[in-house]
Design an enzyme around this catalytic site. Structure first.
Site, PDB file in Angstrom:
ATOM      1  N   CYS A  38       0.814  -1.215   0.000  1.00  0.00           N
ATOM      2  CA  CYS A  38       0.000   0.000   0.000  1.00  0.00           C
ATOM      3  C   CYS A  38       0.841   1.254   0.000  1.00  0.00           C
ATOM      4  O   CYS A  38       1.828   1.342   0.728  1.00  0.00           O
ATOM      5  CB  CYS A  38      -0.852   0.065   1.263  1.00  0.00           C
ATOM      6  N   ARG A  80     -12.118   0.438  -6.379  1.00  0.00           N
ATOM      7  CA  ARG A  80     -11.798   0.398  -4.952  1.00  0.00           C
ATOM      8  C   ARG A  80     -11.130   1.694  -4.495  1.00  0.00           C
ATOM      9  O   ARG A  80     -11.244   2.108  -3.367  1.00  0.00           O
ATOM     10  CB  ARG A  80     -10.871  -0.789  -4.693  1.00  0.00           C
TER      11      ARG A  80
HETATM   12  P1  XMP Z   1      -0.710  -7.357   3.170  1.00  0.00           P
HETATM   13  O1  XMP Z   1       0.109  -6.560   4.126  1.00  0.00           O
HETATM   14  O2  XMP Z   1      -1.268  -8.597   3.761  1.00  0.00           O
HETATM   15  O3  XMP Z   1      -1.960  -6.407   2.828  1.00  0.00           O
HETATM   16  O4  XMP Z   1       0.023  -7.610   1.897  1.00  0.00           O
HETATM   17  C1  XMP Z   1      -3.047  -6.845   2.078  1.00  0.00           C
HETATM   18  C2  XMP Z   1      -4.138  -5.779   2.113  1.00  0.00           C
HETATM   19  O5  XMP Z   1      -3.678  -4.556   1.522  1.00  0.00           O
HETATM   20  C3  XMP Z   1      -4.800  -3.845   0.975  1.00  0.00           C
HETATM   21  N1  XMP Z   1      -4.450  -3.483  -0.388  1.00  0.00           N
HETATM   22  C4  XMP Z   1      -4.047  -2.260  -0.754  1.00  0.00           C
HETATM   23  N2  XMP Z   1      -3.959  -1.120  -0.056  1.00  0.00           N
HETATM   24  N3  XMP Z   1      -3.138  -0.038  -2.003  1.00  0.00           N
HETATM   25  C5  XMP Z   1      -3.521   0.027  -0.701  1.00  0.00           C
HETATM   26  O6  XMP Z   1      -3.444   1.084  -0.089  1.00  0.00           O
HETATM   27  C6  XMP Z   1      -3.219  -1.150  -2.763  1.00  0.00           C
HETATM   28  O7  XMP Z   1      -2.863  -1.169  -3.928  1.00  0.00           O
HETATM   29  C7  XMP Z   1      -3.708  -2.321  -2.109  1.00  0.00           C
HETATM   30  N4  XMP Z   1      -3.954  -3.575  -2.548  1.00  0.00           N
HETATM   31  C8  XMP Z   1      -4.402  -4.264  -1.472  1.00  0.00           C
HETATM   32  C9  XMP Z   1      -6.005  -4.755   1.058  1.00  0.00           C
HETATM   33  O8  XMP Z   1      -6.776  -4.329   2.145  1.00  0.00           O
HETATM   34  C10 XMP Z   1      -5.365  -6.124   1.283  1.00  0.00           C
HETATM   35  O9  XMP Z   1      -6.224  -7.028   1.924  1.00  0.00           O
END
Ligand code: XMP
Length: 493
Positions: free
Chosen positions: A312, A408
């Site tokens: 993120c 999203r």
């Molecule tokens: P982890 O830390 O497990 O996080 O890899 C997975 C979660 O990250 C969110 N997610 C995003 N958040 N930009 C964001 O700000 C993105 O591109 C993105 N893609 C996923 C989402 O909540 C996921 O479950």
């Protein structure tokens, strides 16, 4: 002699999991006595608190069946057309064994143009018309194709015999017994309508047997694996929802990076009015006020996290979000009073992070990067600097948004897309059927140290101030990790 959670989290700081540490409590039970059973949402029990993220490099059929077999759940991503997402849900719900190879289908006259045509499977199925519904005529293997890759042969040239078929409602032990009894190396799983669902091999059976014993699987009231799916908040997502319900989805996650919006409220109301018995999880939120609005419209679960995910960039790009430990504590202490389970989403790198999320009030953790390097994640392994890796990308990365996930992050159809995530790779971790049981054992040991033999007991010990915690200084965090060595081997199990 530490701080109570209510005191620690009310001082104006935004804490991540790594910032805080629990003080140990009293142990009077063995780690194996710790019960990790929990709920994904109001009406869906799980035997382990693990949920796979709705991301296109994490959750498709294989992840869904493996997670459900272990007692967790996966949420199928929505970065694809509704018909394909519904087909993934249907595919996961049509299986009773803990793995899926998702084979491709070819007609005898087809040509394989690249290894990617096999997807992540080692075999593909040849049928009369090339569709899963037509009569099977043989099998092709990736290794046979690779050996002939310089020649341009149709698949009929190197096709092997059609495998024997097994009803797809056979469970793992029945499949194993059938293969052993008939002395078969491979068989196809066939649904009631004659459609070929998958291939299973004696090798798969041996592989699964070598893993720790599976827990109580997550089944929905229909007796099939529990499968969740994500939808967005646009008008056309109402149609997506209809497709998913027809495919048998058990729980739906409304997927927004900032869930406290009119669009999300409208979608939740629509879903609850149209399908009153379907559990709807809302989010993402990080404050009590946001959670309150979701609870008002009747959500059955709340997803917590903004900018804490490994891929993120939301906090940097938009200057909005919250440290995940603070967010999970604050939202859970509010939502748990309304009996709404909280999913701590993002930021999980170790079992210790899972312990912290759960004790701070979450009912489950949702993971992306932790699972993306597994066999069950979509995509194929590649070599990077001599190491096997798989692609893992944020759903707000430019690459993912070009496939549709911009809903999203934008909430409407803005012309200028700004990334809120990155494209990355993660190291090969093997099968989740192996590493999740070890991770859960570590979580049990963490809860044992805290004197909590179940998640409700852990929540209670925190709420009544029996459990205490402290903030770790930078030096304390260094001390808490491996340090001062010239080299070491990092192997957890
Ligand atoms: P982890 O830390 O497990 O996080 O890899 C997975 C979660 O990250 C969110 N997610 C995003 N958040 N930009 C964001 O700000 C993105 O591109 C993105 N893609 C996923 C989402 O909540 C996921 O479950």
């Amino acid at each position: 002699d530490g701080f109570t959670a209510s005191r620690l989290f009310s001082q104006g700081f935004s804490y991540t999991y790594d910032d805080v540490i629990f003080l140990p409590h009293y142990i009077d039970f063995p780690a194996d006595a710790v019960d990790l059973s929990t709920r994904l949402s109001r009406n869906h029990p799980l035997s382990i608190p693990c949920v796979a993220s709705p991301m296109d490099t994490v959750s498709e059929t294989s992840m869904a069946v493996a997670m459900a077999s272990l007692g967790g759940a996966a949420i199928i991503h929505c970065n694809t057309i509704p018909a394909r997402q519904a087909a993934i849900v249907r595919s996961a719900k049509s299986r009773c064994i803990p793995f899926a190879s998702d084979p491709s289908f070819f007609a005898p006259s087809d040509f394989v143009s690249s290894a990617a045509d096999f997807g992540s499977a080692s075999f593909a199925i040849v049928t009369e018309s090339g569709s899963s519904k037509s009569k099977p005529v043989g099998l092709i293997s990736r290794s046979d194709w690779e050996a002939l890759a310089d020649e341009d042969y149709p698949v009929s040239k190197y096709m092997r015999q059609t495998p024997a078929s097994i009803p797809s409602n056979y469970d793992f032990e029945q499949v194993a017994a059938f293969l052993a009894g008939e002395g078969l190396k491979m068989a196809s799983l066939v649904g009631v309508d004659g459609e070929i669902i998958d291939l299973v091999s004696a090798e798969d059976v041996v592989r699964i047997r070598s893993f720790p014993k599976l827990g109580v699987p997550s089944l929905s009231p229909d007796g099939k694996f529990l499968v969740g799916a994500a939808i967005g908040t646009r008008e056309e997502d109402k149609e997506r929802l209809t497709h998913l319900v027809k495919a048998g989805v058990d729980v739906v996650v409304v997927d927004s990076s900032q869930g406290n919006s009119k669009y999300q409220m409208d979608m939740i109301k629509h879903a609850k009015n149209t399908y009153p018995s379907l559990d709807i999880i809302g989010g993402n939120v990080v404050t009590m006020a946001q959670a309150q609005n979701l609870i008002k419209v009747g959500v059955d679960g709340i997803r917590v996290g903004m900018g804490s995910g490994s891929i993120c960039t939301t906090q940097e790009v938009c200057a909005v979000g919250r440290g995940q430990a603070t967010a999970v504590y604050k939202v859970s202490s509010f939502a748990n009073d309304y009996d709404v389970p909280v999913i701590a989403d993002g930021g999980i790198s170790y079992s210790g992070h899972i312990v912290k999320a759960l004790v701070l009030g979450a009912s489950t953790v949702m993971m992306g990067s932790f699972l993306a390097g597994s066999h069950e994640a979509p995509g194929i392994y590649e070599y990077q600097d001599g190491r096997l890796v798989k692609k893992y990308r944020g759903m707000g990365s430019l690459e993912a948004m070009t496939k549709g996930s911009d809903a999203r992050y934008l909430g409407d159809t803005l012309k200028l897309k700004v990334a809120q995530g990155v494209v990355a790779t993660v190291a090969d971790k093997g099968s989740i059927l192996k590493f999740i049981p070890y991770t859960m054992q570590a979580v049990k040991q963490g809860l044992q140290d805290l004197g909590a033999s179940s998640l409700p007991i852990a929540h209670d010990l925190l709420r009544t101030d029996v459990l205490q915690l402290e903030v770790r200084t930078g030096a304390a965090q260094v001390e808490g990790g491996v340090h001062g060595l010239s080299s070491y081997e990092k192997k957890a199990f």
